[in-house]
Design a protein around this motif. Structure first.
Motif, PDB file in Angstrom:
ATOM      1  N   SER A 137       0.848  -1.208   0.000  1.00 41.61           N
ATOM      2  CA  SER A 137       0.000   0.000   0.000  1.00 41.61           C
ATOM      3  C   SER A 137       0.876   1.247   0.000  1.00 41.61           C
ATOM      4  N   ARG A 138       2.024   1.177   0.682  1.00 39.11           N
ATOM      5  CA  ARG A 138       2.938   2.328   0.732  1.00 39.11           C
ATOM      6  C   ARG A 138       3.689   2.506  -0.584  1.00 39.11           C
ATOM      7  N   LEU A 139       4.018   1.376  -1.218  1.00 37.30           N
ATOM      8  CA  LEU A 139       4.940   1.442  -2.357  1.00 37.30           C
ATOM      9  C   LEU A 139       4.258   1.569  -3.719  1.00 37.30           C
ATOM     10  N   CYS A 140       3.139   0.884  -3.892  1.00 33.20           N
ATOM     11  CA  CYS A 140       2.558   0.787  -5.245  1.00 33.20           C
ATOM     12  C   CYS A 140       1.858   2.081  -5.615  1.00 33.20           C
ATOM     13  N   LYS A 141       2.047   2.490  -6.881  1.00 32.24           N
ATOM     14  CA  LYS A 141       1.486   3.777  -7.311  1.00 32.24           C
ATOM     15  C   LYS A 141       0.200   3.601  -8.115  1.00 32.24           C
ATOM     16  N   PHE A 142       0.152   2.610  -8.961  1.00 32.11           N
ATOM     17  CA  PHE A 142      -1.009   2.376  -9.844  1.00 32.11           C
ATOM     18  C   PHE A 142      -1.374   3.644 -10.618  1.00 32.11           C
ATOM     19  N   SER A 143      -0.362   4.292 -11.213  1.00 35.66           N
ATOM     20  CA  SER A 143      -0.643   5.539 -11.902  1.00 35.66           C
ATOM     21  C   SER A 143      -0.042   5.581 -13.328  1.00 35.66           C
ATOM     22  N   PRO A 144      -0.456   4.800 -14.279  1.00 37.82           N
ATOM     23  CA  PRO A 144      -1.455   3.756 -14.100  1.00 37.82           C
ATOM     24  C   PRO A 144      -0.818   2.414 -13.705  1.00 37.82           C
ATOM     25  N   TRP A 145       0.514   2.309 -13.812  1.00 38.07           N
ATOM     26  CA  TRP A 145       1.162   1.015 -13.555  1.00 38.07           C
ATOM     27  C   TRP A 145       1.649   0.954 -12.128  1.00 38.07           C
ATOM     28  N   ILE A 146       2.079  -0.214 -11.741  1.00 41.45           N
ATOM     29  CA  ILE A 146       2.319  -0.454 -10.320  1.00 41.45           C
ATOM     30  C   ILE A 146       3.422   0.447  -9.748  1.00 41.45           C
ATOM     31  N   ALA A 147       4.442   0.768 -10.579  1.00 44.61           N
ATOM     32  CA  ALA A 147       5.523   1.623 -10.084  1.00 44.61           C
ATOM     33  C   ALA A 147       5.427   3.044 -10.642  1.00 44.61           C
ATOM     34  N   GLY A 148       4.347   3.358 -11.318  1.00 39.67           N
ATOM     35  CA  GLY A 148       4.207   4.724 -11.851  1.00 39.67           C
ATOM     36  C   GLY A 148       3.811   4.732 -13.310  1.00 39.67           C
ATOM     37  N   GLU A 149       4.422   5.656 -14.072  1.00 44.27           N
ATOM     38  CA  GLU A 149       4.006   5.843 -15.471  1.00 44.27           C
ATOM     39  C   GLU A 149       4.454   4.723 -16.388  1.00 44.27           C
ATOM     40  N   GLN A 150       5.596   4.106 -16.060  1.00 44.96           N
ATOM     41  CA  GLN A 150       6.160   3.091 -16.967  1.00 44.96           C
ATOM     42  C   GLN A 150       5.675   1.689 -16.588  1.00 44.96           C
ATOM     43  N   PHE A 151       5.288   0.930 -17.610  1.00 46.67           N
ATOM     44  CA  PHE A 151       4.976  -0.489 -17.411  1.00 46.67           C
ATOM     45  C   PHE A 151       6.301  -1.207 -17.168  1.00 46.67           C
ATOM     46  N   THR A 152       6.412  -1.934 -16.063  1.00 49.89           N
ATOM     47  CA  THR A 152       7.708  -2.533 -15.716  1.00 49.89           C
ATOM     48  C   THR A 152       7.565  -4.019 -15.369  1.00 49.89           C
ATOM     49  N   MET A 153       8.716  -4.591 -15.102  1.00 49.55           N
ATOM     50  CA  MET A 153       8.784  -5.995 -14.681  1.00 49.55           C
ATOM     51  C   MET A 153       7.891  -6.228 -13.461  1.00 49.55           C
ATOM     52  N   ALA A 154       7.776  -5.217 -12.593  1.00 51.65           N
ATOM     53  CA  ALA A 154       6.968  -5.388 -11.376  1.00 51.65           C
ATOM     54  C   ALA A 154       5.494  -5.608 -11.726  1.00 51.65           C
ATOM     55  N   ASP A 155       5.006  -4.998 -12.815  1.00 51.57           N
ATOM     56  CA  ASP A 155       3.612  -5.239 -13.206  1.00 51.57           C
ATOM     57  C   ASP A 155       3.406  -6.717 -13.513  1.00 51.57           C
ATOM     58  N   ILE A 156       4.306  -7.272 -14.319  1.00 55.03           N
ATOM     59  CA  ILE A 156       4.176  -8.681 -14.701  1.00 55.03           C
ATOM     60  C   ILE A 156       4.365  -9.578 -13.465  1.00 55.03           C
ATOM     61  N   TYR A 157       5.387  -9.275 -12.699  1.00 58.05           N
ATOM     62  CA  TYR A 157       5.737 -10.126 -11.546  1.00 58.05           C
ATOM     63  C   TYR A 157       4.600 -10.169 -10.528  1.00 58.05           C
ATOM     64  N   VAL A 158       4.135  -8.992 -10.114  1.00 56.39           N
ATOM     65  CA  VAL A 158       3.113  -8.960  -9.051  1.00 56.39           C
ATOM     66  C   VAL A 158       1.786  -9.527  -9.559  1.00 56.39           C
TER      67      VAL A 158
END
Ligand SMILES: N[C@@H](CCC(=O)N[C@@H](CS)C(=O)NCC(=O)O)C(=O)O
Length: 224
Positions: A137-158
């Protein structure tokens, strides 16, 4: 060409497959289950997935495989260029693995054998998942992707970690874990609708009957 070894009922296998598909890399799939000498010859801990690179080298551990793929095939990037931002992406992945995936997995044997996990174990799992909920809840941004503007490995992983949280943590504990991380359910739904996630899901469902036969045989052998 890369060969991806494992089975499609595995979320670890699927996250690596998702990365390969996202990066539009050609690869072969080789169906193999845990417990075989053939797998042990490629994967030191006997775990799925393992890849064989185009140079013939075997690499296991999904997060290590993800990094190898990113470093070897950077054309469609899945990590930010900036090292601090890259660390933020990896931090989300690590926290999801430690506090979401691994505690949820402790309930798998009970779900598969149709028995109830002991309350003491459920309490331990709840505590670790609570830590995960707070941290994500503290770390994830969902804006729109989990770490911010860029779609990253964390989106796929999580996204693939969450399949285990939903299937075992949430269902066994009667707790909508993802619902307690603001924004996570909507993001998870967006991820689920992607063409790649849909393809991975079709393959996962096709593998489930054979995978469940293997699991049932293992449970029967252990109880014999
Ligand atoms: N830390 C490993 C975990 C992989 C893992 O647990 N794979 C499961 C399938 S989802 C497996 O190989 N199970 C067979 C076994 O433990 O014998 C990774 O990230 O790749």
């Amino acid at each position: 060409m890369i060969t991806l070894h494992g089975f499609a009922a595995s979320n670890y296998y699927n996250l690596v497959k998702h990365v390969l598909l996202y990066k539009e890399l050609p690869f072969k799939e080789h169906l193999i289950y845990g417990g075989s000498d053939e797998l042990l010859a490629m994967s030191p801990a006997g775990k799925v997935p393992v890849i064989t690179t185009s140079q013939g080298v075997n690499i296991s551990e999904s997060s290590v495989i993800c990094d190898y793929i990113e470093e070897s095939y950077p054309d469609i990037p899945l990590y930010p260029k900036n090292s601090t931002e890259r660390a933020a992406v990896r931090q989300i992945m690590k926290i999801a693995e430690l506090y979401f995936e691994l505690p949820s997995r402790r309930l798998i044997p009970y779900a598969f054998s149709g028995t109830n996990a002991p309350e003491s174990l459920k309490n331990e799992v709840r505590q670790v998942l609570t830590r995960g909920v707070t941290a994500l809840s503290r770390l994830c941004k969902f804006s729109p992707w989990i770490a911010g503007e860029q779609f990253t490995m964390a989106d796929i992983y999580v996204y693939h970690v969450n399949t285990i949280v939903n299937a075992f943590g949430a269902s066994q504990l009667n707790w909508d874990v993802l619902g307690d991380v603001p924004g996570m359910k909507q993001w998870n739904d967006t991820m689920r609708q992607s063409a790649i996630a849909q393809k991975v899901e079709v393959d996962r469902l096709a593998n489930i009957p054979e995978f469940m036969q293997k699991v049932t045989a293992q449970i029967q052998a252990a109880n014999a």
